[in-house]
Design a protein around this motif. Structure first.
Motif, PDB file in Angstrom:
ATOM      1  N   ALA A  32     -22.320  34.655 125.641  1.00  0.00           N
ATOM      2  CA  ALA A  32     -22.245  35.181 124.275  1.00  0.00           C
ATOM      3  C   ALA A  32     -20.819  34.985 123.796  1.00  0.00           C
ATOM      4  O   ALA A  32     -19.880  35.489 124.421  1.00  0.00           O
ATOM      5  N   VAL A  33     -20.649  34.264 122.697  1.00  0.00           N
ATOM      6  CA  VAL A  33     -19.319  33.873 122.229  1.00  0.00           C
ATOM      7  C   VAL A  33     -18.943  34.635 120.959  1.00  0.00           C
ATOM      8  O   VAL A  33     -19.737  34.722 120.023  1.00  0.00           O
ATOM      9  N   PHE A  34     -17.719  35.178 120.954  1.00  0.00           N
ATOM     10  CA  PHE A  34     -17.166  35.857 119.784  1.00  0.00           C
ATOM     11  C   PHE A  34     -15.890  35.139 119.367  1.00  0.00           C
ATOM     12  O   PHE A  34     -15.071  34.775 120.212  1.00  0.00           O
ATOM     13  N   VAL A  35     -15.715  34.922 118.077  1.00  0.00           N
ATOM     14  CA  VAL A  35     -14.481  34.341 117.533  1.00  0.00           C
ATOM     15  C   VAL A  35     -13.988  35.260 116.432  1.00  0.00           C
ATOM     16  O   VAL A  35     -14.732  35.575 115.500  1.00  0.00           O
ATOM     17  N   GLY A  36     -12.733  35.698 116.552  1.00  0.00           N
ATOM     18  CA  GLY A  36     -12.186  36.617 115.562  1.00  0.00           C
ATOM     19  C   GLY A  36     -12.937  37.930 115.508  1.00  0.00           C
ATOM     20  O   GLY A  36     -13.031  38.547 114.443  1.00  0.00           O
ATOM     21  N   GLY A  37     -13.502  38.361 116.636  1.00  0.00           N
ATOM     22  CA  GLY A  37     -14.244  39.610 116.698  1.00  0.00           C
ATOM     23  C   GLY A  37     -15.658  39.521 116.178  1.00  0.00           C
ATOM     24  O   GLY A  37     -16.401  40.505 116.192  1.00  0.00           O
ATOM     25  N   ARG A  38     -16.064  38.328 115.731  1.00  0.00           N
ATOM     26  CA  ARG A  38     -17.403  38.144 115.163  1.00  0.00           C
ATOM     27  C   ARG A  38     -18.286  37.377 116.135  1.00  0.00           C
ATOM     28  O   ARG A  38     -17.862  36.374 116.713  1.00  0.00           O
ATOM     29  N   TYR A  39     -19.523  37.857 116.315  1.00  0.00           N
ATOM     30  CA  TYR A  39     -20.448  37.169 117.212  1.00  0.00           C
ATOM     31  C   TYR A  39     -20.835  35.820 116.624  1.00  0.00           C
ATOM     32  O   TYR A  39     -21.326  35.730 115.496  1.00  0.00           O
ATOM     33  N   ILE A  40     -20.583  34.736 117.384  1.00  0.00           N
ATOM     34  CA  ILE A  40     -20.880  33.378 116.930  1.00  0.00           C
ATOM     35  C   ILE A  40     -22.239  32.914 117.444  1.00  0.00           C
ATOM     36  O   ILE A  40     -23.010  32.295 116.724  1.00  0.00           O
ATOM     37  N   GLY A  41     -22.542  33.204 118.710  1.00  0.00           N
ATOM     38  CA  GLY A  41     -23.838  32.804 119.222  1.00  0.00           C
ATOM     39  C   GLY A  41     -23.838  32.552 120.711  1.00  0.00           C
ATOM     40  O   GLY A  41     -22.872  32.839 121.426  1.00  0.00           O
ATOM     41  N   SER A  42     -24.952  31.988 121.165  1.00  0.00           N
ATOM     42  CA  SER A  42     -25.141  31.668 122.582  1.00  0.00           C
ATOM     43  C   SER A  42     -24.810  30.204 122.812  1.00  0.00           C
ATOM     44  O   SER A  42     -24.244  29.537 121.953  1.00  0.00           O
ATOM     45  N   ALA A  43     -25.159  29.693 123.978  1.00  0.00           N
ATOM     46  CA  ALA A  43     -24.841  28.307 124.327  1.00  0.00           C
ATOM     47  C   ALA A  43     -25.401  27.326 123.305  1.00  0.00           C
ATOM     48  O   ALA A  43     -24.700  26.431 122.841  1.00  0.00           O
ATOM     49  N   LYS A  44     -26.659  27.490 122.931  1.00  0.00           N
ATOM     50  CA  LYS A  44     -27.296  26.561 121.998  1.00  0.00           C
ATOM     51  C   LYS A  44     -26.584  26.565 120.649  1.00  0.00           C
ATOM     52  O   LYS A  44     -26.369  25.512 120.040  1.00  0.00           O
ATOM     53  N   ASP A  45     -26.187  27.756 120.176  1.00  0.00           N
ATOM     54  CA  ASP A  45     -25.492  27.858 118.892  1.00  0.00           C
ATOM     55  C   ASP A  45     -24.142  27.156 118.938  1.00  0.00           C
ATOM     56  O   ASP A  45     -23.772  26.426 118.011  1.00  0.00           O
ATOM     57  N   ILE A  46     -23.394  27.376 120.024  1.00  0.00           N
ATOM     58  CA  ILE A  46     -22.056  26.788 120.137  1.00  0.00           C
ATOM     59  C   ILE A  46     -22.138  25.270 120.203  1.00  0.00           C
ATOM     60  O   ILE A  46     -21.367  24.558 119.555  1.00  0.00           O
ATOM     61  N   ILE A  47     -23.088  24.751 120.985  1.00  0.00           N
ATOM     62  CA  ILE A  47     -23.252  23.300 121.065  1.00  0.00           C
ATOM     63  C   ILE A  47     -23.612  22.735 119.701  1.00  0.00           C
ATOM     64  O   ILE A  47     -23.096  21.699 119.284  1.00  0.00           O
ATOM     65  N   SER A  48     -24.481  23.433 118.962  1.00  0.00           N
ATOM     66  CA  SER A  48     -24.859  22.963 117.629  1.00  0.00           C
ATOM     67  C   SER A  48     -23.668  22.958 116.681  1.00  0.00           C
ATOM     68  O   SER A  48     -23.469  22.007 115.929  1.00  0.00           O
ATOM     69  N   PHE A  49     -22.854  24.008 116.725  1.00  0.00           N
ATOM     70  CA  PHE A  49     -21.654  24.055 115.898  1.00  0.00           C
ATOM     71  C   PHE A  49     -20.761  22.860 116.187  1.00  0.00           C
ATOM     72  O   PHE A  49     -20.248  22.196 115.291  1.00  0.00           O
ATOM     73  N   HIS A  50     -20.589  22.583 117.483  1.00  0.00           N
ATOM     74  CA  HIS A  50     -19.667  21.520 117.867  1.00  0.00           C
ATOM     75  C   HIS A  50     -20.203  20.146 117.460  1.00  0.00           C
ATOM     76  O   HIS A  50     -19.472  19.312 116.932  1.00  0.00           O
ATOM     77  N   VAL A  51     -21.487  19.927 117.690  1.00  0.00           N
ATOM     78  CA  VAL A  51     -22.083  18.630 117.375  1.00  0.00           C
ATOM     79  C   VAL A  51     -22.123  18.399 115.870  1.00  0.00           C
ATOM     80  O   VAL A  51     -21.898  17.281 115.389  1.00  0.00           O
ATOM     81  N   ASP A  52     -22.363  19.469 115.090  1.00  0.00           N
ATOM     82  CA  ASP A  52     -22.459  19.323 113.638  1.00  0.00           C
ATOM     83  C   ASP A  52     -21.128  19.022 112.969  1.00  0.00           C
ATOM     84  O   ASP A  52     -21.088  18.617 111.814  1.00  0.00           O
ATOM     85  N   GLY A  53     -20.039  19.215 113.674  1.00  0.00           N
ATOM     86  CA  GLY A  53     -18.727  18.847 113.148  1.00  0.00           C
ATOM     87  C   GLY A  53     -18.216  19.784 112.090  1.00  0.00           C
ATOM     88  O   GLY A  53     -17.748  20.879 112.401  1.00  0.00           O
ATOM     89  N   PRO A  54     -18.249  19.401 110.803  1.00  0.00           N
ATOM     90  CA  PRO A  54     -17.635  20.201 109.748  1.00  0.00           C
ATOM     91  C   PRO A  54     -18.181  21.616 109.631  1.00  0.00           C
ATOM     92  O   PRO A  54     -17.500  22.496 109.145  1.00  0.00           O
ATOM     93  N   SER A  55     -19.428  21.847 110.088  1.00  0.00           N
ATOM     94  CA  SER A  55     -20.010  23.174 109.936  1.00  0.00           C
ATOM     95  C   SER A  55     -19.549  24.149 111.005  1.00  0.00           C
ATOM     96  O   SER A  55     -19.807  25.335 110.915  1.00  0.00           O
ATOM     97  N   ARG A  56     -18.877  23.674 112.041  1.00  0.00           N
ATOM     98  CA  ARG A  56     -18.455  24.577 113.103  1.00  0.00           C
ATOM     99  C   ARG A  56     -17.233  25.377 112.644  1.00  0.00           C
ATOM    100  O   ARG A  56     -16.499  24.961 111.757  1.00  0.00           O
ATOM    101  N   PRO A  57     -16.965  26.550 113.255  1.00  0.00           N
ATOM    102  CA  PRO A  57     -15.822  27.349 112.871  1.00  0.00           C
ATOM    103  C   PRO A  57     -14.534  26.552 113.026  1.00  0.00           C
ATOM    104  O   PRO A  57     -14.372  25.781 113.961  1.00  0.00           O
ATOM    105  N   SER A  58     -13.586  26.772 112.096  1.00  0.00           N
ATOM    106  CA  SER A  58     -12.327  26.022 112.139  1.00  0.00           C
ATOM    107  C   SER A  58     -11.563  26.314 113.407  1.00  0.00           C
ATOM    108  O   SER A  58     -10.725  25.524 113.832  1.00  0.00           O
ATOM    109  N   SER A  59     -11.846  27.456 114.064  1.00  0.00           N
ATOM    110  CA  SER A  59     -11.153  27.795 115.305  1.00  0.00           C
ATOM    111  C   SER A  59     -11.404  26.758 116.393  1.00  0.00           C
ATOM    112  O   SER A  59     -10.646  26.652 117.350  1.00  0.00           O
ATOM    113  N   PHE A  60     -12.533  25.999 116.283  1.00  0.00           N
ATOM    114  CA  PHE A  60     -12.867  25.037 117.320  1.00  0.00           C
ATOM    115  C   PHE A  60     -12.090  23.735 117.168  1.00  0.00           C
ATOM    116  O   PHE A  60     -12.101  22.904 118.049  1.00  0.00           O
TER     117      PHE A  60
END
Length: 225
Positions: free
Chosen positions: A68-96
Motif C-alpha cells: 500500500a503506497v502513500f505519497v504526501g500522506g495520501r493513499y495512492i494505491g496498491s501494486a497494480k495502481d502504482i504500475i499503471s501510474f508509472h506506465v501511463d507516464g504523464p498521469s502518474r504523480p509528479s513525485s515519481f
C-alpha cells in the motif's frame, strides 16, 4: 486507524509491505530505481500488523492489502495502481518523476531514432525464435526499472527466465516494433511463457494479483537452492 495516518504522513513516500511478499519487493525496487527513498513499514514485523492491514483495506486498499503506497500522506494505491501510474507516464504523480528518469527517456529516444532498412518478416521470425529459447523469456532494456521489477518478480517465484536486453541488439528498434505488433502495449518488458506472449508489466502484474500467473509458470519453477 490513527497509526496508519501518522506513519503515512511522516515522509514524502511511504510503503506498507510484508517481508514475504514478492510484489512488495518489486514496488520497493521500482521506487529505488526512480531515485526515491520511501519509508518501509513491514506489517508482519509489527505487533499491530493485523489491525493495520484491516485499516488499509478500509482506506480502499485491495486484497491483499499490501503493498500500500502513500505519497504526501495520501493513499495512492496498491501494486497494480502504482504500475499503471508509472506506465501511463504523464498521469502518474509528479513525485515519481526524477532527473534520472528524464535522462533515460532521452537516451532511449536518441537510440531508437537511428534508422536502417530491415525486413519485417525476418525480424518477426527472430523475435519468435528468441521467445521460444526457454520456458519463460523476457525482452527488456537494461535502463528500464519496470523490466528489472518484472525480472525480480519471476525470480521470487523461483523462475529463472531467459532475458534478452534489446538495447544491446543491433535490431533494437525493429524488435520493439515487432513486440508492439504482437500485442504489447509497451514494447518492454515483454514476457513470453511457452513461446506465447503473456504481455507487458500490467498484464503480468494483473495475472499475479488474480492468482493466475503461478499456475502458468509452474512447469518452469525450480525449488532447489
Amino acid at each position: 486507524m490513527e497509526r496508519i495516518r501518522d506513519l503515512s504522513s511522516k515522509t514524502a513516500a511511504v510503503i506498507f509491505t510484508k517481508s514475504s511478499c514478492c510484489m512488495c519487493h518489486s514496488i520497493k525496487t521500482l521506487f529505488y530505481e526512480l531515485g526515491a527513498s520511501p519509508a518501509i513499514h513491514e506489517l508482519d514485523k509489527d505487533s499491530e500488523g493485523r489491525e493495520m492491514e484491516r485499516a488499509l483495506r478500509a482506506l480502499g486498499s485491495s486484497n491483499p492489502a499490501v503493498p500500500a503506497v502513500f505519497v504526501g500522506g495520501r493513499y495512492i494505491g496498491s501494486a497494480k495502481d502504482i504500475i499503471s501510474f508509472h506506465v501511463d507516464g504523464p498521469s502518474r504523480p509528479s513525485s515519481f518523476t526524477t532527473n534520472k528518469e528524464t535522462y533515460i527517456t532521452a537516451k532511449d529516444k536518441s537510440f531508437l531514432d537511428r534508422s536502417k532498412p530491415f525486413d519485417q518478416n525476418l525480424i518477426m521470425d527472430k523475435v519468435m525464435r528468441m521467445s521460444s529459447e526457454k520456458g519463460v523469456v523476457i525482452f527488456t532494456k537494461n535502463s528500464c526499472c519496470l523490466c528489472y521489477a518484472v525480472q525480480v518478480l519471476f525470480r521470487d517465484l523461483r523462475v529463472q527466465p531467459k532475458v534478452h536486453e534489446i538495447d544491446n541488439d543491433p535490431d533494437c528498434r525493429e524488435i520493439e516494433k515487432a513486440l508492439v505488433r504482437l500485442g504489447c502495449a509497451n514494447a518492454v518488458p515483454a514476457v513470453f511463457v511457452s513461446g506465447k506472449l503473456v504481455g507487458s508489466t500490467n498484464d503480468v502484474m494483473s495475472l499475479h494479483l488474480s492468482g493466475s500467473l503461478v499456475p502458468l509458470i509452474k512447469p518452469y519453477q525450480s525449488f532447489h537452492n
